[in-house]
Design a protein around this motif. Structure first.
Motif, PDB file in Angstrom:
ATOM      1  N   GLU A  11     -24.222  24.562  -3.200  1.00 44.36           N
ATOM      2  CA  GLU A  11     -25.566  24.456  -3.760  1.00 44.36           C
ATOM      3  C   GLU A  11     -25.636  24.877  -5.226  1.00 44.36           C
ATOM      4  O   GLU A  11     -26.686  24.756  -5.861  1.00 44.36           O
ATOM      5  CB  GLU A  11     -26.547  25.304  -2.937  1.00 44.36           C
ATOM      6  CG  GLU A  11     -26.745  24.806  -1.516  1.00 44.36           C
ATOM      7  CD  GLU A  11     -27.805  25.597  -0.761  1.00 44.36           C
ATOM      8  OE1 GLU A  11     -28.824  25.984  -1.379  1.00 44.36           O
ATOM      9  OE2 GLU A  11     -27.617  25.828   0.448  1.00 44.36           O
ATOM     10  N   SER A  12     -24.533  25.357  -5.783  1.00 42.25           N
ATOM     11  CA  SER A  12     -24.560  25.867  -7.155  1.00 42.25           C
ATOM     12  C   SER A  12     -24.549  24.722  -8.163  1.00 42.25           C
ATOM     13  O   SER A  12     -24.061  23.627  -7.897  1.00 42.25           O
ATOM     14  CB  SER A  12     -23.375  26.804  -7.404  1.00 42.25           C
ATOM     15  OG  SER A  12     -22.161  26.105  -7.279  1.00 42.25           O
ATOM     16  N   ARG A  13     -25.073  25.022  -9.336  1.00 45.36           N
ATOM     17  CA  ARG A  13     -25.089  24.042 -10.422  1.00 45.36           C
ATOM     18  C   ARG A  13     -23.745  24.011 -11.153  1.00 45.36           C
ATOM     19  O   ARG A  13     -23.312  22.976 -11.650  1.00 45.36           O
ATOM     20  CB  ARG A  13     -26.213  24.385 -11.394  1.00 45.36           C
ATOM     21  CG  ARG A  13     -26.480  23.312 -12.432  1.00 45.36           C
ATOM     22  CD  ARG A  13     -27.780  23.565 -13.141  1.00 45.36           C
ATOM     23  NE  ARG A  13     -28.015  22.570 -14.168  1.00 45.36           N
ATOM     24  CZ  ARG A  13     -29.048  22.593 -14.988  1.00 45.36           C
ATOM     25  NH1 ARG A  13     -29.947  23.573 -14.904  1.00 45.36           N
ATOM     26  NH2 ARG A  13     -29.198  21.647 -15.897  1.00 45.36           N
ATOM     27  N   VAL A  14     -23.102  25.164 -11.217  1.00 44.02           N
ATOM     28  CA  VAL A  14     -21.814  25.305 -11.875  1.00 44.02           C
ATOM     29  C   VAL A  14     -21.147  26.554 -11.318  1.00 44.02           C
ATOM     30  O   VAL A  14     -21.827  27.458 -10.822  1.00 44.02           O
ATOM     31  CB  VAL A  14     -21.989  25.400 -13.414  1.00 44.02           C
ATOM     32  CG1 VAL A  14     -22.788  26.628 -13.794  1.00 44.02           C
ATOM     33  CG2 VAL A  14     -20.650  25.395 -14.142  1.00 44.02           C
ATOM     34  N   VAL A  15     -19.827  26.607 -11.390  1.00 45.20           N
ATOM     35  CA  VAL A  15     -19.072  27.764 -10.911  1.00 45.20           C
ATOM     36  C   VAL A  15     -18.229  28.304 -12.049  1.00 45.20           C
ATOM     37  O   VAL A  15     -17.584  27.543 -12.777  1.00 45.20           O
ATOM     38  CB  VAL A  15     -18.173  27.387  -9.720  1.00 45.20           C
ATOM     39  CG1 VAL A  15     -17.284  28.563  -9.318  1.00 45.20           C
ATOM     40  CG2 VAL A  15     -19.015  26.931  -8.531  1.00 45.20           C
ATOM     41  N   LEU A  16     -18.255  29.637 -12.219  1.00 44.57           N
ATOM     42  CA  LEU A  16     -17.364  30.312 -13.161  1.00 44.57           C
ATOM     43  C   LEU A  16     -16.407  31.156 -12.338  1.00 44.57           C
ATOM     44  O   LEU A  16     -16.844  31.995 -11.537  1.00 44.57           O
ATOM     45  CB  LEU A  16     -18.153  31.200 -14.129  1.00 44.57           C
ATOM     46  CG  LEU A  16     -19.137  30.489 -15.049  1.00 44.57           C
ATOM     47  CD1 LEU A  16     -20.553  30.564 -14.467  1.00 44.57           C
ATOM     48  CD2 LEU A  16     -19.137  31.108 -16.440  1.00 44.57           C
ATOM     49  N   THR A  17     -15.098  30.975 -12.525  1.00 43.39           N
ATOM     50  CA  THR A  17     -14.143  31.598 -11.619  1.00 43.39           C
ATOM     51  C   THR A  17     -12.779  31.768 -12.272  1.00 43.39           C
ATOM     52  O   THR A  17     -12.500  31.163 -13.312  1.00 43.39           O
ATOM     53  CB  THR A  17     -13.994  30.732 -10.341  1.00 43.39           C
ATOM     54  OG1 THR A  17     -13.236  31.425  -9.356  1.00 43.39           O
ATOM     55  CG2 THR A  17     -13.313  29.404 -10.647  1.00 43.39           C
ATOM     56  N   ASP A  18     -11.937  32.586 -11.662  1.00 41.21           N
ATOM     57  CA  ASP A  18     -10.516  32.595 -12.002  1.00 41.21           C
ATOM     58  C   ASP A  18      -9.666  32.342 -10.755  1.00 41.21           C
ATOM     59  O   ASP A  18      -8.472  32.592 -10.737  1.00 41.21           O
ATOM     60  CB  ASP A  18     -10.109  33.898 -12.709  1.00 41.21           C
ATOM     61  CG  ASP A  18     -10.404  35.155 -11.903  1.00 41.21           C
ATOM     62  OD1 ASP A  18     -10.716  35.040 -10.695  1.00 41.21           O
ATOM     63  OD2 ASP A  18     -10.330  36.262 -12.472  1.00 41.21           O
ATOM     64  N   SER A  19     -10.301  31.822  -9.712  1.00 43.32           N
ATOM     65  CA  SER A  19      -9.633  31.552  -8.435  1.00 43.32           C
ATOM     66  C   SER A  19      -9.002  30.170  -8.429  1.00 43.32           C
ATOM     67  O   SER A  19      -9.626  29.191  -8.853  1.00 43.32           O
ATOM     68  CB  SER A  19     -10.654  31.650  -7.298  1.00 43.32           C
ATOM     69  OG  SER A  19     -10.195  30.989  -6.131  1.00 43.32           O
TER      70      SER A  19
END
Length: 376
Positions: free
Chosen positions: A287-295
């Protein structure tokens, strides 16, 4: 050869990323009539989180739990090797199957190889080119001692051939992480329900701007107070325009607290939660608009879901998420993060991507190949 005459394959898990990879494999083994034992090293040892993942993913209870717990890379690897050897002696498996790139992967592969037990590596051939990452060392060494190597994307075979591995041992089957995603997508928990479970304001799920998911755990991002402080400042800036949901990894929380950064996240536009179960996190991601990650795994999942992904790393061992998905590498520089975010939210959400063999059937291909290999 009938299934009753086959010796079991010893399947190894040790950390949460492994759980998503082993679940469809164990399911495919049951369907194909391949006997298997599940060994949990206990490398990730949060009992509540382990139980949540095993329950959500329908993984059978481990036949063996080594209960290793925390420690340095050397301590963990040595402890796993010491404790897994008598298990292999007792079970005499037909092969040992390892997944991914955690310490449990290389430790169990080493013991099996030295005992003359064939090693099967699922998710072989991925390379970031960054030998400062412990996971990169684990990947390279595990592949060198594996008898069967199952890859997620075609470029992985090129990496393996360059390293002198016989291509006859390599099988391109697709991505078992995506098997798990597709299998569980309809069961993902709604965001508002998850937030309510944690006693948090569920209205963020309906914010007109949407929201972003944030995950951070890699030492390169969280162990240096200057780098982590810059990322936190960046998140605070982003939250003025876009609400954030931030399930905080235990390692990350420890660093945030020791560096005095937790109070900087104290905003009603940044919703911090404990680590989440798989179905909870999947619901938020979808459901997110964008994802910020280091995974690494989230880079793959966002590709399959068509969600823009901003990866806080300078490299990735999953290049297909950049070339065929919506993944952008930005490192930890706040200006690059902000610029990438602006581009992501100003474009319409993309269509879900299906790189070759990312079709939910990778584990079935693995089981079919192994069945023929075991009976040959």
């Amino acid at each position: 050869m009938p299934s009753s005459q086959l010796r079991p394959i010893l399947c190894v898990v040790g950390a949460r990323p492994n759980f998503m990879k082993i679940a469809p494999i164990m399911r495919a083994f049951r369907e194909e009539g391949i006997p298997a034992w599940l060994l949990h090293t206990g490398q990730h040892y949060d009992e509540e989180m382990n139980a949540s993942f095993f329950r959500d993913l329908g993984i059978p209870e481990p036949d063996v739990n080594l209960g290793i717990g925390s420690g340095t890379h050397a301590q963990q690897t040595a402890d796993i090797m010491r404790k897994v050897e008598p298990v292999m002696d007792e079970q005499n498996p037909a092969a040992v199957l390892v997944v991914g790139d955690v310490n449990s992967t290389i430790a169990c592969a080493l013991v099996a190889s030295k005992k003359g037990i064939p090693v099967i590596h699922v998710e072989a051939g991925l390379r970031s080119g960054d030998r400062s990452m412990p996971e990169e060392i684990n990947r390279v060494l595990t592949d060198q001692i594996s008898d069967l190597l199952f890859t997620t994307e075609r470029s992985a075979a090129d990496n393996l051939v360059r390293e002198g591995i016989d291509i006859e041992r390599v099988h391109f089957v697709g991505n078992v992480m995506i098997d798990t995603l597709y299998y569980n997508l309809q069961s993902a928990k709604p965001v508002a329900e998850t937030l309510a479970e944690y006693g948090l304001d569920p209205r963020i799920a309906h914010d007109p701007a949407g929201f972003a998911l944030v995950t951070l755990h890699r030492p390169s991002n969280v162990d240096d107070p200057k780098i982590l402080g810059g990322i936190v400042d960046c998140l605070s800036q982003i939250s003025r325009d876009l609400p954030l949901i931030f399930p905080i990894h235990p390692r990350t929380r420890g660093r945030l607290e020791s560096f005095g950064l937790m109070e900087k996240l104290a905003s009603n536009r940044i919703t911090c939660t404990p680590p989440m179960g798989y179905l909870q996190l999947l619901g938020i991601m979808k459901e997110s608009r964008v994802v910020l990650t280091d995974s690494g795994g989230i880079q793959e999942e966002t590709t399959a879901l068509g969600i823009p992904c901003i990866t806080l790393r300078e490299n990735t061992e999953r290049p297909i998420t950049v070339t065929e998905g919506g993944n952008v590498l930005v490192g930890h520089d706040p200006q690059r993060i902000i610029a990438a975010l602006g581009e992501a939210i100003n474009h319409r959400r993309g269509e879900p991507m299906r790189p070759e063999h990312w079709d939910g059937k990778a584990s079935q291909r693995i089981a079919c190949i192994l069945r023929a290999w075991l009976t040959s």
